[in-house]
Design an enzyme around this catalytic site. Sequence first.
Site, PDB file in Angstrom:
ATOM      1  N   CYS A 125       0.853  -1.289   0.094  1.00  0.00           N
ATOM      2  CA  CYS A 125       0.191  -0.025  -0.298  1.00  0.00           C
ATOM      3  C   CYS A 125       1.035   1.233  -0.162  1.00  0.00           C
ATOM      4  O   CYS A 125       1.874   1.311   0.929  1.00  0.00           O
ATOM      5  CB  CYS A 125      -0.675   0.161   1.442  1.00  0.00           C
ATOM      6  N   HIS A 174      -9.002  -3.894  -2.158  1.00  0.00           N
ATOM      7  CA  HIS A 174      -7.993  -3.153  -1.373  1.00  0.00           C
ATOM      8  C   HIS A 174      -8.772  -1.571  -1.678  1.00  0.00           C
ATOM      9  O   HIS A 174      -8.699  -1.017  -0.356  1.00  0.00           O
ATOM     10  CB  HIS A 174      -6.630  -3.395  -2.081  1.00  0.00           C
ATOM     11  N   GLU A 175      -8.823  -1.167  -2.894  1.00  0.00           N
ATOM     12  CA  GLU A 175      -9.177   0.379  -2.786  1.00  0.00           C
ATOM     13  C   GLU A 175     -10.524   0.371  -2.267  1.00  0.00           C
ATOM     14  O   GLU A 175     -10.806   1.605  -1.448  1.00  0.00           O
ATOM     15  CB  GLU A 175      -9.146   0.765  -4.250  1.00  0.00           C
ATOM     16  N   HIS A 203     -10.232   1.009   1.333  1.00  0.00           N
ATOM     17  CA  HIS A 203      -9.756   2.399   1.654  1.00  0.00           C
ATOM     18  C   HIS A 203     -10.956   3.333   1.787  1.00  0.00           C
ATOM     19  O   HIS A 203     -10.618   4.399   2.867  1.00  0.00           O
ATOM     20  CB  HIS A 203      -8.955   3.077   0.593  1.00  0.00           C
TER      21      HIS A 203
HETATM   22 ZN   LIG Z   1      -3.602   0.878  -0.256  1.00  0.00          ZN
END
Ligand SMILES: [Zn+2]
Length: 177
Positions: free
Chosen positions: A101, A143-144, A147
């Site tokens: 990341c 993953h995004e 966020h």
């Molecule tokens: Zn990330």
Amino acid sequence: MPILRQIAQLGQPVLRRLSDKIVDTEDPAIQMLIDDMLVTVADADGVGIAAPQVFAPLSLFLVASRPNRRYPHAPLMNPVVIINPEILWRSDEMEKGWEGCLSIPGLRGFVPRHRRIGVRYLTRKGEVREEEYGDFLARVFQHEFDHIQGTVFVDRVESTQELMTEKEYLKIQSCNP
Ligand SMILES: [Zn+2]
């Protein structure tokens, strides 16, 4: 001209809050943010970046996979701009893979993700899209997506034994292409 944005590092509260939905995709400030994120992710050798990572707590991210120094085996694609995403379904099948990341430099974790997902989002022109993602791109998407909920990959590892430094990770990768 797009500019490189500063990337928020773990510890910044912006990475831990729930992002707000974007109301007007045509807002020039949003369009400028997208252009800046496109140059920022390319400059940083990322394969994706979410708006909170550039201090904009908005429901927006890019999936921008391409082979680079940090991800030598990533598939090449045109960057996709994802606004106000929803995950419509997730496969039962999970797969573990190594993630890093831009907000947590130097660290990799072996993270379980759904192998396939069905998603709905808005394009930068405000058009609704539905797509299916699998494997590496499904991983980047999840993953995004995390966020914009204030979650990072280290929250998802099953054990701290499954963390390693990026330097060690890249050594192993070069032995097992
Ligand atoms: Zn990330």
